[in-house]
Design a protein around this motif. Structure first.
Motif, PDB file in Angstrom:
ATOM      1  N   ASP A  17      42.340  37.317  24.620  1.00  0.00           N
ATOM      2  CA  ASP A  17      42.781  36.309  25.578  1.00  0.00           C
ATOM      3  C   ASP A  17      43.833  36.932  26.485  1.00  0.00           C
ATOM      4  O   ASP A  17      45.010  37.035  26.115  1.00  0.00           O
ATOM      5  CB  ASP A  17      43.350  35.097  24.838  1.00  0.00           C
ATOM      6  CG  ASP A  17      43.894  34.032  25.787  1.00  0.00           C
ATOM      7  OD1 ASP A  17      43.623  34.131  27.005  1.00  0.00           O
ATOM      8  OD2 ASP A  17      44.591  33.121  25.313  1.00  0.00           O
ATOM      9  N   LEU A  18      43.411  37.349  27.673  1.00  0.00           N
ATOM     10  CA  LEU A  18      44.337  38.015  28.591  1.00  0.00           C
ATOM     11  C   LEU A  18      45.258  37.040  29.300  1.00  0.00           C
ATOM     12  O   LEU A  18      46.170  37.464  30.017  1.00  0.00           O
ATOM     13  CB  LEU A  18      43.553  38.836  29.613  1.00  0.00           C
ATOM     14  CG  LEU A  18      42.834  40.068  29.057  1.00  0.00           C
ATOM     15  CD1 LEU A  18      42.029  40.745  30.146  1.00  0.00           C
ATOM     16  CD2 LEU A  18      43.833  41.052  28.437  1.00  0.00           C
ATOM     17  N   LYS A  19      45.040  35.737  29.109  1.00  0.00           N
ATOM     18  CA  LYS A  19      45.967  34.757  29.682  1.00  0.00           C
ATOM     19  C   LYS A  19      47.202  34.590  28.817  1.00  0.00           C
ATOM     20  O   LYS A  19      48.183  33.979  29.242  1.00  0.00           O
ATOM     21  CB  LYS A  19      45.255  33.420  29.856  1.00  0.00           C
ATOM     22  CG  LYS A  19      44.121  33.462  30.871  1.00  0.00           C
ATOM     23  CD  LYS A  19      43.418  32.119  30.990  1.00  0.00           C
ATOM     24  CE  LYS A  19      42.265  32.198  31.980  1.00  0.00           C
ATOM     25  NZ  LYS A  19      41.528  30.919  32.083  1.00  0.00           N
ATOM     26  N   SER A  20      47.160  35.138  27.618  1.00  0.00           N
ATOM     27  CA  SER A  20      48.327  35.070  26.732  1.00  0.00           C
ATOM     28  C   SER A  20      49.199  36.298  26.937  1.00  0.00           C
ATOM     29  O   SER A  20      48.712  37.375  27.288  1.00  0.00           O
ATOM     30  CB  SER A  20      47.883  35.000  25.270  1.00  0.00           C
ATOM     31  OG  SER A  20      47.296  36.233  24.852  1.00  0.00           O
ATOM     32  N   ALA A  21      50.468  36.141  26.705  1.00  0.00           N
ATOM     33  CA  ALA A  21      51.399  37.259  26.874  1.00  0.00           C
ATOM     34  C   ALA A  21      51.069  38.394  25.916  1.00  0.00           C
ATOM     35  O   ALA A  21      51.112  39.574  26.283  1.00  0.00           O
ATOM     36  CB  ALA A  21      52.836  36.775  26.663  1.00  0.00           C
ATOM     37  N   MET A  38      36.665  41.572  38.914  1.00  0.00           N
ATOM     38  CA  MET A  38      37.244  40.263  39.194  1.00  0.00           C
ATOM     39  C   MET A  38      37.686  40.200  40.650  1.00  0.00           C
ATOM     40  O   MET A  38      37.884  41.226  41.297  1.00  0.00           O
ATOM     41  CB  MET A  38      38.447  40.008  38.285  1.00  0.00           C
ATOM     42  CG  MET A  38      38.121  40.000  36.794  1.00  0.00           C
ATOM     43  SD  MET A  38      39.622  39.940  35.772  1.00  0.00           S
ATOM     44  CE  MET A  38      40.299  38.354  36.261  1.00  0.00           C
ATOM     45  N   ARG A  39      37.871  38.975  41.157  1.00  0.00           N
ATOM     46  CA  ARG A  39      38.493  38.860  42.463  1.00  0.00           C
ATOM     47  C   ARG A  39      39.945  39.326  42.345  1.00  0.00           C
ATOM     48  O   ARG A  39      40.615  39.053  41.343  1.00  0.00           O
ATOM     49  CB  ARG A  39      38.395  37.425  42.967  1.00  0.00           C
ATOM     50  CG  ARG A  39      37.018  37.096  43.518  1.00  0.00           C
ATOM     51  CD  ARG A  39      36.936  35.705  44.076  1.00  0.00           C
ATOM     52  NE  ARG A  39      36.479  34.742  43.091  1.00  0.00           N
ATOM     53  CZ  ARG A  39      36.276  33.454  43.331  1.00  0.00           C
ATOM     54  NH1 ARG A  39      36.534  32.960  44.545  1.00  0.00           N
ATOM     55  NH2 ARG A  39      35.852  32.648  42.387  1.00  0.00           N
ATOM     56  N   VAL A  40      40.408  40.041  43.352  1.00  0.00           N
ATOM     57  CA  VAL A  40      41.730  40.675  43.269  1.00  0.00           C
ATOM     58  C   VAL A  40      42.848  39.666  43.030  1.00  0.00           C
ATOM     59  O   VAL A  40      43.733  39.913  42.191  1.00  0.00           O
ATOM     60  CB  VAL A  40      41.988  41.529  44.522  1.00  0.00           C
ATOM     61  CG1 VAL A  40      43.428  42.026  44.564  1.00  0.00           C
ATOM     62  CG2 VAL A  40      41.023  42.713  44.550  1.00  0.00           C
ATOM     63  N   ARG A  84      47.028  37.692  39.286  1.00  0.00           N
ATOM     64  CA  ARG A  84      47.660  36.584  38.555  1.00  0.00           C
ATOM     65  C   ARG A  84      47.777  36.887  37.065  1.00  0.00           C
ATOM     66  O   ARG A  84      48.704  36.422  36.394  1.00  0.00           O
ATOM     67  CB  ARG A  84      46.877  35.284  38.766  1.00  0.00           C
ATOM     68  CG  ARG A  84      47.066  34.665  40.143  1.00  0.00           C
ATOM     69  CD  ARG A  84      46.569  33.230  40.174  1.00  0.00           C
ATOM     70  NE  ARG A  84      45.142  33.125  39.899  1.00  0.00           N
ATOM     71  CZ  ARG A  84      44.196  33.191  40.833  1.00  0.00           C
ATOM     72  NH1 ARG A  84      44.526  33.363  42.114  1.00  0.00           N
ATOM     73  NH2 ARG A  84      42.920  33.071  40.507  1.00  0.00           N
ATOM     74  N   LEU A  85      46.841  37.669  36.554  1.00  0.00           N
ATOM     75  CA  LEU A  85      46.922  38.066  35.145  1.00  0.00           C
ATOM     76  C   LEU A  85      48.004  39.127  34.903  1.00  0.00           C
ATOM     77  O   LEU A  85      48.318  39.435  33.750  1.00  0.00           O
ATOM     78  CB  LEU A  85      45.577  38.628  34.674  1.00  0.00           C
ATOM     79  CG  LEU A  85      44.459  37.636  34.395  1.00  0.00           C
ATOM     80  CD1 LEU A  85      43.172  38.388  34.027  1.00  0.00           C
ATOM     81  CD2 LEU A  85      44.837  36.682  33.269  1.00  0.00           C
ATOM     82  N   GLY A  86      48.546  39.679  35.965  1.00  0.00           N
ATOM     83  CA  GLY A  86      49.529  40.745  35.808  1.00  0.00           C
ATOM     84  C   GLY A  86      48.908  42.083  35.497  1.00  0.00           C
ATOM     85  O   GLY A  86      49.542  42.949  34.880  1.00  0.00           O
ATOM     86  N   LEU A  87      47.640  42.281  35.956  1.00  0.00           N
ATOM     87  CA  LEU A  87      46.920  43.517  35.647  1.00  0.00           C
ATOM     88  C   LEU A  87      46.434  44.213  36.913  1.00  0.00           C
ATOM     89  O   LEU A  87      45.381  44.853  36.927  1.00  0.00           O
ATOM     90  CB  LEU A  87      45.737  43.210  34.715  1.00  0.00           C
ATOM     91  CG  LEU A  87      46.114  42.608  33.354  1.00  0.00           C
ATOM     92  CD1 LEU A  87      44.870  42.208  32.588  1.00  0.00           C
ATOM     93  CD2 LEU A  87      46.969  43.582  32.544  1.00  0.00           C
ATOM     94  N   GLY A  88      47.200  44.076  37.989  1.00  0.00           N
ATOM     95  CA  GLY A  88      46.891  44.792  39.217  1.00  0.00           C
ATOM     96  C   GLY A  88      47.230  46.269  39.095  1.00  0.00           C
ATOM     97  O   GLY A  88      47.727  46.741  38.060  1.00  0.00           O
TER      98      GLY A  88
END
Length: 411
Positions: free
Chosen positions: A82-86, A106-108, A113-117
């Protein structure tokens, strides 16, 4: 890579030792990362807890293991998280610190927003090759729009070519935009890895579907648009409105391609049609091209008089390219494909006996290979967390909290 399951042979391909974090789903990205896995990379397929959407599309023996998923996810290990969890994001960043390549489709804005840019990933691995397979280039007004194969075939001119050619707009009946862009992703990743090998520097790479397919389509279809101002409409006339198409025989269809004036003349004479050999001025290729629709019309009036095998034999005698039209159900019996072992049996730990296509590219010194079939959802979660140094109690807590999911192979 030393911690692979004991049933999977060690990698031998040219990318042995390269680790790929794969946040792709559906078709485009998984096609790309499977090729990287075939070439020897350790591909960690990071899936949401509910799994890749393509697990449900196609023919299945068991839920979650569809024929399409099996075809584009071999040589990968599955981590369901679950990448939405910290905690989930922290696990991903820990994995990234030891990864060479990060690929997502994914869309950029969503991955940011997930913090994975890119900035977040290179903070933990400065030389990472970060590849974003997007629908549309991020500098254009459509940058945040959703994109699937149909949409890109329509936007890139492919469906329009069908309209121009047949009078009806239609899609090519294969996931051409997804798979073509996937192959370009592989090329981009390999080029970026080569750059890193030379300079020590990673980089951000973007492979947009629309632009990729426009470049692909317009190779032969620029036509008059190649000149400024345009001298004629776009489109390669021979392809769009020419006469080439499968020809009916007495028992099926054949693809025949007399390519030179000499081959057309030889073919007409071989079948006793001297009248046709003399009816057209085929003294050079320009005159041949001007008459190509009429020539194929004449050919299609002749082919029903003989069997497919008879026409193939005539073409082989005259060295004219030809083949019967193969149905996809019959491809495993194609003599050439059988001889080169293109379709191979394999035993999957959960799905049993399967048939798959082998990697098509042949490396003399570092062969590509199938080391493992497509994984169950979360099949390698415990294994991968263990490689990060997580102890059993900590893994159990993550499982209980729904941060990760694990699955043991079933029989």
């Amino acid at each position: 890579m030393e911690n692979r399951p004991p049933t999977a042979p060690a990698a031998s391909g040219p990318l042995k030792g390269v680790r790929v974090l794969d946040l792709t789903s559906v078709v485009l990205g998984p096609v790309a990362t499977q090729i990287l896995g075939d070439y020897g990379a350790d591909v960690i397929k990071v899936e949401p807890i509910e799994g890749d959407l393509m697990r449900a599309n196609g023919v299945s023996r068991h839920a979650g293991m569809s024929s399409i998923f099996l075809a584009i996810n071999r040589n990968k290990r599955s981590l369901a998280i679950d990448l939405k969890s910290a905690e989930g994001r922290q696990i991903l960043l820990e994995l990234a610190a030891d990864a060479d390549v990060f690929v997502h489709n994914m869309r950029v804005p969503a991955i940011e927003r997930l913090g994975l840019g890119y900035d977040a990933l290179r903070a933990v691995r400065p030389d990472i090759v970060y590849c974003a397979a997007t629908g549309f280039g991020q500098d254009g007004p459509d940058h945040a729009k959703p994109a699937f194969d149909d949409i890109i075939q329509a936007a890139s001119g492919v469906a329009g070519l069908m309209w121009q050619s047949t009078g009806t707009a239609d899609y090519v009946p294969t996931l051409m935009a997804d798979k073509t862009t996937g192959i370009v992703v592989v090329n981009a990743v390999l080029a970026a890895l080569f750059h890193r090998e030379r300079t020590g520097n990673g980089q951000y790479v973007e492979v947009p579907m629309l632009e990729t397919m426009v470049e692909f389509t317009m190779v032969e279809h620029m036509g008059g648009l190649a000149f400024d101002p345009p001298t004629a409409p776009a489109g390669y006339g021979r392809v769009v409105s020419g006469g080439r198409k499968p020809a009916p025989t007495s028992d099926g269809y054949i693809a025949m391609l007399p390519y030179s004036p000499q081959q057309w003349l030889a073919l007409f004479r071989r079948v006793g049609r001297e009248d046709l050999a003399g009816a057209y001025d085929l003294s050079d290729r320009h005159k041949l091209n001007a008459s190509v629709r009429e020539l194929y019309r004449e050919l299609h009036s002749l082919t029903p008089t003989r069997s497919t095998a008879a026409w193939v034999a005539i073409c082989e005698e005259l060295d004219i390219p030809a083949t019967q039209i193969w149905r996809i159900d019959d491809l495993p019996e194609h003599p050439h494909l059988k001889a080169v072992g293109m379709f191979q049996p394999m035993d999957h730990p959960s799905e049993g006996a399967l048939r798959t296509t082998r990697p098509a590219t042949l490396f003399g010194a570092t062969p590509a290979q199938i080391r493992s079939g497509a994984p169950l959802l979360g099949q390698h979660s415990n294994e991968i967390l263990g490689e990060l140094g997580y102890a059993g109690e900590r893994i159990d807590r993550l499982l209980s909290a729904g941060v990760v999911k694990d699955a043991a192979p079933r029989r």
